[in-house]
Design an enzyme around this catalytic site. Structure first.
Site, PDB file in Angstrom:
ATOM      1  N   SER A  81       0.970  -1.158   0.049  1.00 20.29           N
ATOM      2  CA  SER A  81      -0.201   0.119  -0.029  1.00 20.29           C
ATOM      3  C   SER A  81       0.827   1.357   0.034  1.00 20.29           C
ATOM      4  O   SER A  81       2.147   1.221   0.208  1.00 20.29           O
ATOM      5  CB  SER A  81      -0.850   0.076   1.215  1.00 20.29           C
ATOM      6  OG  SER A  81      -1.216   1.289   1.631  1.00 20.29           O
TER       7      SER A  81
ATOM      8  N   TYR B 217      -2.829  -0.316  10.063  1.00 20.57           N
ATOM      9  CA  TYR B 217      -2.690  -0.592   8.746  1.00 20.57           C
ATOM     10  C   TYR B 217      -1.413  -0.426   8.241  1.00 20.57           C
ATOM     11  O   TYR B 217      -0.624  -1.107   7.711  1.00 20.57           O
ATOM     12  CB  TYR B 217      -3.721   0.267   8.041  1.00 20.57           C
ATOM     13  CG  TYR B 217      -3.872  -0.237   6.532  1.00 20.57           C
ATOM     14  CD1 TYR B 217      -4.472  -1.511   6.082  1.00 20.57           C
ATOM     15  CD2 TYR B 217      -3.457   0.847   5.385  1.00 20.57           C
ATOM     16  CE1 TYR B 217      -4.729  -1.346   4.536  1.00 20.57           C
ATOM     17  CE2 TYR B 217      -3.567   0.532   4.236  1.00 20.57           C
ATOM     18  CZ  TYR B 217      -4.367  -0.632   3.814  1.00 20.57           C
ATOM     19  OH  TYR B 217      -4.573  -0.910   2.266  1.00 20.57           O
TER      20      TYR B 217
HETATM   21  P1  NAP Z   1     -11.725  -4.784   0.006  1.00 21.36           P
HETATM   22  O1  NAP Z   1     -12.787  -4.558  -1.194  1.00 21.36           O
HETATM   23  O2  NAP Z   1     -12.230  -4.682   1.489  1.00 21.36           O
HETATM   24  O3  NAP Z   1     -11.706  -6.604  -0.139  1.00 21.36           O
HETATM   25  C1  NAP Z   1     -10.848  -7.522   0.867  1.00 21.36           C
HETATM   26  C2  NAP Z   1     -11.378  -8.876   0.803  1.00 21.36           C
HETATM   27  O4  NAP Z   1     -10.811  -9.580   1.837  1.00 21.36           O
HETATM   28  C3  NAP Z   1     -12.817  -8.697   1.234  1.00 21.36           C
HETATM   29  O5  NAP Z   1     -13.580  -9.550   0.511  1.00 21.36           O
HETATM   30  C4  NAP Z   1     -12.825  -9.091   2.776  1.00 21.36           C
HETATM   31  O6  NAP Z   1     -14.021  -9.713   3.485  1.00 21.36           O
HETATM   32  C5  NAP Z   1     -11.884 -10.135   2.587  1.00 21.36           C
HETATM   33  N1  NAP Z   1     -11.283 -10.462   3.916  1.00 21.36           N
HETATM   34  C6  NAP Z   1     -11.219  -9.672   5.193  1.00 21.36           C
HETATM   35  N2  NAP Z   1     -10.663 -10.355   6.203  1.00 21.36           N
HETATM   36  C7  NAP Z   1     -10.470 -11.749   5.706  1.00 21.36           C
HETATM   37  C8  NAP Z   1      -9.836 -12.888   6.150  1.00 21.36           C
HETATM   38  N3  NAP Z   1      -9.549 -12.923   7.504  1.00 21.36           N
HETATM   39  N4  NAP Z   1     -10.056 -13.880   5.468  1.00 21.36           N
HETATM   40  C9  NAP Z   1     -10.288 -14.123   4.316  1.00 21.36           C
HETATM   41  N5  NAP Z   1     -10.765 -12.820   3.575  1.00 21.36           N
HETATM   42  C10 NAP Z   1     -10.877 -11.896   4.433  1.00 21.36           C
HETATM   43  O7  NAP Z   1     -10.160  -4.485  -0.115  1.00 21.36           O
HETATM   44  P2  NAP Z   1      -9.687  -4.045  -1.715  1.00 21.36           P
HETATM   45  O8  NAP Z   1      -9.898  -2.752  -1.368  1.00 21.36           O
HETATM   46  O9  NAP Z   1     -10.275  -4.787  -2.785  1.00 21.36           O
HETATM   47  O10 NAP Z   1      -8.078  -4.207  -1.155  1.00 21.36           O
HETATM   48  C11 NAP Z   1      -7.555  -5.544  -1.468  1.00 21.36           C
HETATM   49  C12 NAP Z   1      -6.280  -5.537  -0.879  1.00 21.36           C
HETATM   50  O11 NAP Z   1      -5.540  -4.402  -1.357  1.00 21.36           O
HETATM   51  C13 NAP Z   1      -6.053  -5.294   0.697  1.00 21.36           C
HETATM   52  O12 NAP Z   1      -5.096  -5.826   1.230  1.00 21.36           O
HETATM   53  C14 NAP Z   1      -5.806  -3.618   0.833  1.00 21.36           C
HETATM   54  O13 NAP Z   1      -5.591  -3.396   1.897  1.00 21.36           O
HETATM   55  C15 NAP Z   1      -4.965  -3.571  -0.390  1.00 21.36           C
HETATM   56  N6  NAP Z   1      -5.009  -2.113  -0.858  1.00 21.36           N
HETATM   57  C16 NAP Z   1      -6.294  -1.439  -1.330  1.00 21.36           C
HETATM   58  C17 NAP Z   1      -6.135  -0.063  -1.860  1.00 21.36           C
HETATM   59  C18 NAP Z   1      -7.351   0.460  -2.339  1.00 21.36           C
HETATM   60  O14 NAP Z   1      -7.406   1.804  -2.606  1.00 21.36           O
HETATM   61  N7  NAP Z   1      -8.450   0.008  -2.348  1.00 21.36           N
HETATM   62  C19 NAP Z   1      -4.662   0.388  -2.151  1.00 21.36           C
HETATM   63  C20 NAP Z   1      -3.761  -0.324  -1.457  1.00 21.36           C
HETATM   64  C21 NAP Z   1      -3.780  -1.499  -1.187  1.00 21.36           C
HETATM   65  P3  NAP Z   1     -15.127  -8.523   4.104  1.00 21.36           P
HETATM   66  O15 NAP Z   1     -15.769  -7.857   2.797  1.00 21.36           O
HETATM   67  O16 NAP Z   1     -15.785  -9.351   4.992  1.00 21.36           O
HETATM   68  O17 NAP Z   1     -14.131  -7.643   4.830  1.00 21.36           O
HETATM   69  C1  GCO Z   2      -6.652   5.289   3.776  1.00 24.18           C
HETATM   70  C2  GCO Z   2      -6.864   4.251   2.695  1.00 24.18           C
HETATM   71  C3  GCO Z   2      -5.614   3.687   2.236  1.00 24.18           C
HETATM   72  C4  GCO Z   2      -5.563   2.912   0.857  1.00 24.18           C
HETATM   73  C5  GCO Z   2      -4.371   2.424   0.365  1.00 24.18           C
HETATM   74  C6  GCO Z   2      -3.492   3.346  -0.306  1.00 24.18           C
HETATM   75  O1  GCO Z   2      -7.574   5.252   4.653  1.00 24.18           O
HETATM   76  O2  GCO Z   2      -5.593   5.771   3.408  1.00 24.18           O
HETATM   77  O3  GCO Z   2      -7.835   3.415   2.884  1.00 24.18           O
HETATM   78  O4  GCO Z   2      -4.708   3.176   3.196  1.00 24.18           O
HETATM   79  O5  GCO Z   2      -6.742   1.985   1.091  1.00 24.18           O
HETATM   80  O6  GCO Z   2      -3.882   1.301   1.092  1.00 24.18           O
HETATM   81  O7  GCO Z   2      -2.484   2.619  -0.748  1.00 24.18           O
END
Ligand code: NAP
Ligand code: GCO
Length: 290
Positions: free
Chosen positions: A148, A161
């Site tokens: 991230s 986080y």
């Molecule tokens: P999301 O929409 O919240 O999807 C995450 C998935 O993981 C959900 O289906 C969630 O279920 C599931 N999960 C949570 N706890 C779990 C567990 N203990 N075992 C198995 N599955 C579990 O997140 P996303 O935005 O797609 O992000 C995916 C990954 O990329 C995450 O690691 C996030 O931190 C990272 N990321 C996201 C962003 C962004 O901008 N979106 C940026 C950087 C990094 P629930 O729906 O029940 O929580």
């Molecule tokens: C926040 C965001 C972030 C992003 C992502 C950025 O609250 O700042 O949720 O942490 O999801 O991980 O790269």
């Protein structure tokens, strides 16, 4: 002539994406299926898994899905064994499952801190540990971690986080260091701010319809002045899972529209009227997928 595009093919590879019923995990898995991989995913409960299976079906993809909590080592071992019997040994693991809790650190309870660290850092350790022996035995494997912006930067309210994602960057380097000799590559994708359900609260409009100040802030920090889309991450996800990246190991590749290269501009200078239709589209993502 050799077709260089074959370097990116995942034909006959088994790819496990954790937490991939929707959101970024679903986008990675869909992209993998489109270049030939067989998809395996888990999620935290039955309702999400069923919804995931339906989501894949709608895209014409057969995906093997089951309930499995990435923080529960027994469940993870069972899941990996079942996948081995029913689909085949895992070639690619994407440690995607993750949560965020936005709470000021001085108000955060230890149980909330531990839950974030457990899912976002210990989960990737448990899942990687479960697939490594078979990857070592077969002499190849790809592990891709979901880092991230918070693997590099801090901000208010996201202490757990940031600690987890910073730790995940070092777990990435350590898996590379320890298992590179077995032709296993472990790299990470570091997405910027991507429009998914996880970030939907940061784009929610005020009751008077005004733009969320955080939305304005992110656009002012991003040279392209937009949030990332799940499609923006597909190319890198395929690259890191494929033969094309066989000598890239231990790296976090940031895919953030330039946030980490840019000091940002005065948010007051943004022309809000340009963003209205995009914000409506983001709201659709939130309600349709969650
Ligand atoms: P999301 O929409 O919240 O999807 C995450 C998935 O993981 C959900 O289906 C969630 O279920 C599931 N999960 C949570 N706890 C779990 C567990 N203990 N075992 C198995 N599955 C579990 O997140 P996303 O935005 O797609 O992000 C995916 C990954 O990329 C995450 O690691 C996030 O931190 C990272 N990321 C996201 C962003 C962004 O901008 N979106 C940026 C950087 C990094 P629930 O729906 O029940 O929580
Ligand atoms: C926040 C965001 C972030 C992003 C992502 C950025 O609250 O700042 O949720 O942490 O999801 O991980 O790269």
């Amino acid at each position: 002539m050799v077709d260089k595009l074959n370097l990116f093919s995942l034909e006959n590879k088994v790819a496990w994406v954790t937490g991939a019923s929707y959101g970024l995990g679903f986008a990675y898995a869909k992209a993998y299926a489109e270049v030939g991989a067989r998809i395996v995913f888990n999620d935290i409960n039955e309702e999400l898994v069923n919804r995931g299976i339906e989501n894949y079906k709608k895209e014409g993809i057969y995906a093997y899905g089951a309930v499995c909590d990435v923080t529960n080592e027994e469940q993870v071992k069972d899941f990996v064994n079942k996948v081995k019997k029913e689909v085949g040994p895992i070639d690619i693991l994407v440690n995607n499952a993750g949560i965020i809790k936005r709470i000021p650190m001085h108000e955060m309870e230890v149980k909330d801190w531990k839950q974030v660290i457990d899912i976002d850092l210990t989960g990737p350790f448990i899942c990687s540990k479960a697939v490594l022996p078979s990857m070592m035995e077969r002499g190849h494997g790809k592990i891709i971690n979901a880092c991230s912006m918070m693997s590099e930067f801090g901000r208010e309210t996201v202490s757990a986080y940031a600690a987890a994602k910073g730790g995940l960057k070092m777990l990435t380097r350590n898996i590379c260091s320890e298992y590179g000799q077995y032709n296993i590559q472990c790299n990470a994708i570091g997405p910027g701010y991507i429009a998914t359900p996880q970030t939907a609260p940061l784009r929610e409009r005020g009751e008077d319809g005004s733009m969320n100040p955080f939305d304005r802030f992110i656009r002012s920090k991003t040279p392209a002045q937009r949030w990332g889309r799940t499609e923006d991450l597909e190319g890198l996800a395929i690259f890191l899972a494929s033969q094309a990246s066989d000598f890239i190991n231990g790296q976090v590749i940031y895919i953030d529209g330039g946030i980490s290269a840019y000091i940002g501009q005065d948010p007051g200078n943004l022309d809000e009227s340009k963003f209205i239709s995009e914000i409506e589209a983001d709201t659709d993502i939130k309600t349709a997928d969650k």
